[in-house]
Design a protein around this motif. Structure first.
Motif, PDB file in Angstrom:
ATOM      1  N   UNK A 207       0.813  -1.212   0.000  1.00  0.00           N
ATOM      2  CA  UNK A 207       0.000   0.000   0.000  1.00  0.00           C
ATOM      3  C   UNK A 207       0.847   1.262   0.000  1.00  0.00           C
ATOM      4  N   UNK A 208       1.875   1.298   0.837  1.00  0.00           N
ATOM      5  CA  UNK A 208       2.746   2.478   0.905  1.00  0.00           C
ATOM      6  C   UNK A 208       3.483   2.681  -0.416  1.00  0.00           C
ATOM      7  N   UNK A 209       4.004   1.597  -1.000  1.00  0.00           N
ATOM      8  CA  UNK A 209       4.745   1.714  -2.261  1.00  0.00           C
ATOM      9  C   UNK A 209       3.835   2.179  -3.393  1.00  0.00           C
ATOM     10  N   UNK A 210       2.657   1.573  -3.504  1.00  0.00           N
ATOM     11  CA  UNK A 210       1.721   1.987  -4.552  1.00  0.00           C
ATOM     12  C   UNK A 210       1.244   3.413  -4.370  1.00  0.00           C
ATOM     13  N   UNK A 211       1.054   3.809  -3.109  1.00  0.00           N
ATOM     14  CA  UNK A 211       0.641   5.181  -2.811  1.00  0.00           C
ATOM     15  C   UNK A 211       1.695   6.174  -3.294  1.00  0.00           C
TER      16      UNK A 211
ATOM     17  N   UNK B  54       6.994  26.171  -3.692  1.00  0.00           N
ATOM     18  CA  UNK B  54       7.419  25.224  -4.722  1.00  0.00           C
ATOM     19  C   UNK B  54       6.392  25.220  -5.842  1.00  0.00           C
ATOM     20  N   UNK B  55       5.435  24.316  -5.774  1.00  0.00           N
ATOM     21  CA  UNK B  55       4.371  24.219  -6.771  1.00  0.00           C
ATOM     22  C   UNK B  55       3.265  23.362  -6.180  1.00  0.00           C
ATOM     23  N   UNK B  56       2.038  23.521  -6.682  1.00  0.00           N
ATOM     24  CA  UNK B  56       0.961  22.665  -6.189  1.00  0.00           C
ATOM     25  C   UNK B  56       1.269  21.200  -6.442  1.00  0.00           C
ATOM     26  N   UNK B  57       2.108  20.890  -7.403  1.00  0.00           N
ATOM     27  CA  UNK B  57       2.445  19.496  -7.704  1.00  0.00           C
ATOM     28  C   UNK B  57       3.195  18.834  -6.543  1.00  0.00           C
ATOM     29  N   UNK B  58       3.864  19.637  -5.728  1.00  0.00           N
ATOM     30  CA  UNK B  58       4.623  19.080  -4.610  1.00  0.00           C
ATOM     31  C   UNK B  58       3.737  18.622  -3.467  1.00  0.00           C
TER      32      UNK B  58
ATOM     33  N   UNK C 110       3.263  10.245  -7.341  1.00  0.00           N
ATOM     34  CA  UNK C 110       4.128  10.790  -8.392  1.00  0.00           C
ATOM     35  C   UNK C 110       3.327  11.037  -9.670  1.00  0.00           C
ATOM     36  N   UNK C 111       2.391  10.141  -9.989  1.00  0.00           N
ATOM     37  CA  UNK C 111       1.538  10.330 -11.163  1.00  0.00           C
ATOM     38  C   UNK C 111       0.689  11.588 -11.019  1.00  0.00           C
ATOM     39  N   UNK C 112       0.108  11.792  -9.830  1.00  0.00           N
ATOM     40  CA  UNK C 112      -0.697  13.002  -9.600  1.00  0.00           C
ATOM     41  C   UNK C 112       0.165  14.256  -9.742  1.00  0.00           C
ATOM     42  N   UNK C 113       1.377  14.198  -9.220  1.00  0.00           N
ATOM     43  CA  UNK C 113       2.254  15.357  -9.292  1.00  0.00           C
ATOM     44  C   UNK C 113       2.657  15.711 -10.709  1.00  0.00           C
ATOM     45  N   UNK C 114       2.652  14.717 -11.597  1.00  0.00           N
ATOM     46  CA  UNK C 114       3.040  14.960 -12.989  1.00  0.00           C
ATOM     47  C   UNK C 114       1.840  15.097 -13.923  1.00  0.00           C
ATOM     48  N   UNK C 115       0.617  15.099 -13.372  1.00  0.00           N
ATOM     49  CA  UNK C 115      -0.596  15.090 -14.203  1.00  0.00           C
ATOM     50  C   UNK C 115      -0.646  16.289 -15.162  1.00  0.00           C
ATOM     51  N   UNK C 116      -0.877  16.046 -16.475  1.00  0.00           N
ATOM     52  CA  UNK C 116      -0.934  17.148 -17.434  1.00  0.00           C
ATOM     53  C   UNK C 116      -2.306  17.813 -17.519  1.00  0.00           C
TER      54      UNK C 116
ATOM     55  N   UNK D 206       9.199  10.756  -0.727  1.00  0.00           N
ATOM     56  CA  UNK D 206      10.258  10.514   0.274  1.00  0.00           C
ATOM     57  C   UNK D 206       9.728  10.010   1.607  1.00  0.00           C
ATOM     58  N   UNK D 207       8.536  10.469   2.014  1.00  0.00           N
ATOM     59  CA  UNK D 207       7.961   9.979   3.272  1.00  0.00           C
ATOM     60  C   UNK D 207       7.672   8.485   3.164  1.00  0.00           C
TER      61      UNK D 207
END
Length: 504
Positions: free
Chosen positions: A110-114, A190-194, A119-125, A201-202
């Motif tokens: 669960x933690x790894x998939x999360x 930073x940016x909303x993506x962060x 990361x996908x959400x942070x890069x969403x176009x 990292x958490x």
């Protein structure tokens, strides 16, 4: 609390080697064992913290994301609701999967998939990818919550479990309360993506220490996979209701699509109940709801969560659009409330243990109602933070601090320990469903006001949210329907019937 024979294999399977004790004695833990238990609590609570952080961290960046994707508030509401809906639907079967395949394994998956989905959400176009990423993120988040508690409880003797549960619940409540402030700092500097990327990292820290510290455990009696149709129905009911509430103001309340959404939500409830009774592996153990305390606390959780999550989003939008605060200033303006929650959360669990959860939750509901009423009466179009905003923020912080963490512990308090994990999953699901309804109600009650009517519109929102919080306190005082419905009065035919005494 009485534990039936059906529960004993579960407890035996989950017991760490150091927990053995003689008859009538509490397990004796040496210093090393106690230190290990605290480390397990810390790493599991950190997992819960990052998962529940994402239920609210998006709020403060709502306007920024909306401008970035050139979309409207009602459409972007699904960025929040997609997470809460899927989270709620998968939480309950996640606990069952963990019982069968291993709690440590499911927790780390669960933690790894999360982290990957974050990361996908942070890069969403675009908003479509973001909403999809949020839904997938919620699937893995749901694997973390019940397994984290199931990993913690066997590490503590029964006398210390209430403290462990209180700490675990306090982390979730603090995360939800701190989300907007942390989100603002990331968005501003930073940016909303962060707000999504920070999870990576958490999660890496949790996985690194979790691999070394956590003990694997399973339920030897677990078999089969929770009913997939039941999982879909759990999500479909509130999704349909939310669609009607959100789109009602723009489509029109008499529109066939809105009416159809409400009708579908109503019709799906009996379908879900029938499917649950008929399924070989039902997604929800309905026998748990024979425990009155479990039933009432979950109802209160649903109602209060609607008020809480509606307020979190509403206040940030008010400060940014009516008082024209920057993202960071809006977050700092709301910071006193989560600060009070963080300071009070664990102590509130202790007060609940001393005075009873019903008194503490009622006091929290009254403080909440007072805080929202202060805003509804005193806040105007001019930014008077110290005199008009701060008193309400402090009162609502006290109300939330005495409510959310206490609900988490009170929901499972009357259940046998072997049912804590599934009980906590159901309670967390009710909280997430309440979040969906609260955000939907906020969008519907606020509407699309112009500058001249915006303050009045937010006053309406605060009055509605105040009423919801007050109702959450009243639910706990509903009279008993009769002894026939008490789990101690009639023996359930369910194989794992709950035989705990009523604690309300």
């Amino acid at each position: 609390m009485t534990i039936g024979n059906a529960d004993e294999p579960r407890l035996a399977a989950a017991k760490p080697p150091h927990a053995e004790a003689g008859p009538g004695q509490e397990p004796e833990q040496d210093a090393a064992a106690r230190k290990h238990a605290l480390r397990v609590l810390a790493i599991s609570s950190l997992g819960v913290f990052v998962v529940f952080l994402d239920t609210t961290i998006v709020n403060v960046a709502f306007e920024t994301i909306s401008r970035s994707f050139h979309t409207t508030t009602d459409h972007l509401a699904w960025v929040l609701n997609a997470y809460s809906l899927v989270f709620a639907a998968v939480l309950i079967p996640a606990g069952r999967l963990a019982d069968r395949y291993g709690r440590k394994r499911i927790f780390l998956i669960g933690i790894a998939g999360f982290a990957v989905m974050s990361a996908l959400c942070g890069a969403a176009p675009n908003e479509g990818v973001l909403i999809t990423g949020r839904a997938l993120q919620a699937v893995f988040a749901a694997l973390v919550t019940p397994t984290s508690l199931a990993l913690v409880l066997p590490e503590f003797p029964p006398s210390r479990r209430p403290v462990a549960i209180g700490t675990w619940g306090a982390m979730g409540a603090a995360a939800a309360a701190l989300g907007p402030t942390l989100g603002a700092l990331l968005t501003q500097y930073a940016s909303w993506r962060w707000i999504f990327l920070v999870n990576v990292p958490v999660a890496a820290v949790v996985i690194t220490f979790g691999l070394r510290l956590l003990r694997e455990s399973r339920d030897p009696q677990a078999s089969g996979v929770p009913d997939p149709l039941g999982v879909l129905l759990v999500a479909a009911m509130p999704a349909s209701l939310s669609l009607g509430i959100i789109e009602g103001p723009s489509w029109g309340w008499s529109d066939a699509r809105v009416i159809g959404a409400f009708v579908l939500a109503v019709l799906l409830l009996p379908v879900f109940l029938l499917r649950t009774r008929a399924a070989a592996q039902p997604v929800v153990d309905l026998a748990l709801f024979k425990v009155r305390q479990f039933r009432l606390v979950n109802a209160a959780t649903l109602i209060f969560a609607a008020a809480f999550y509606g307020m979190l989003l509403g206040n940030i939008i008010f400060l940014q659009t009516v008082w024209h605060y920057s993202v960071l200033r809006a977050a700092l303006a709301t910071a006193p409330s989560p600060l009070v929650v963080t300071l009070l959360a664990r102590r509130a669990s202790g007060l609940s243990h001393t005075y009873g959860h019903r008194r503490v939750l009622t006091a929290g509901a009254l403080l909440w109602t007072a805080g929202l009423s202060v805003w509804a009466v005193g806040v105007g179009g001019g930014p008077h933070w110290a005199t008009h905003w701060l008193p309400g923020a402090l009162l609502t912080g006290l109300g939330v601090g005495m409510t959310l963490p206490v609900q988490s512990g009170a929901a499972v308090q009357a259940l046998p320990p072997a049912r804590f994990a599934v009980g906590s999953a159901i309670n967390a699901s009710f909280r997430q469903l309440g979040a969906v309804l609260g955000i939907s109600v906020f969008v519907a009650v606020l509407g699309a006001p112009g500058p001249a009517t915006a303050v009045d519109a937010f006053h309406r929102v605060w009055w509605v949210l105040a009423a919801l919080g007050f109702a959450a306190g009243l639910v706990l005082w509903l009279p008993k329907a009769g002894r026939a419905s008490e789990p101690g009065a009639t023996k359930s035919a369910a194989p794992e019937a709950v035989a705990a005494p009523e604690a309300v």
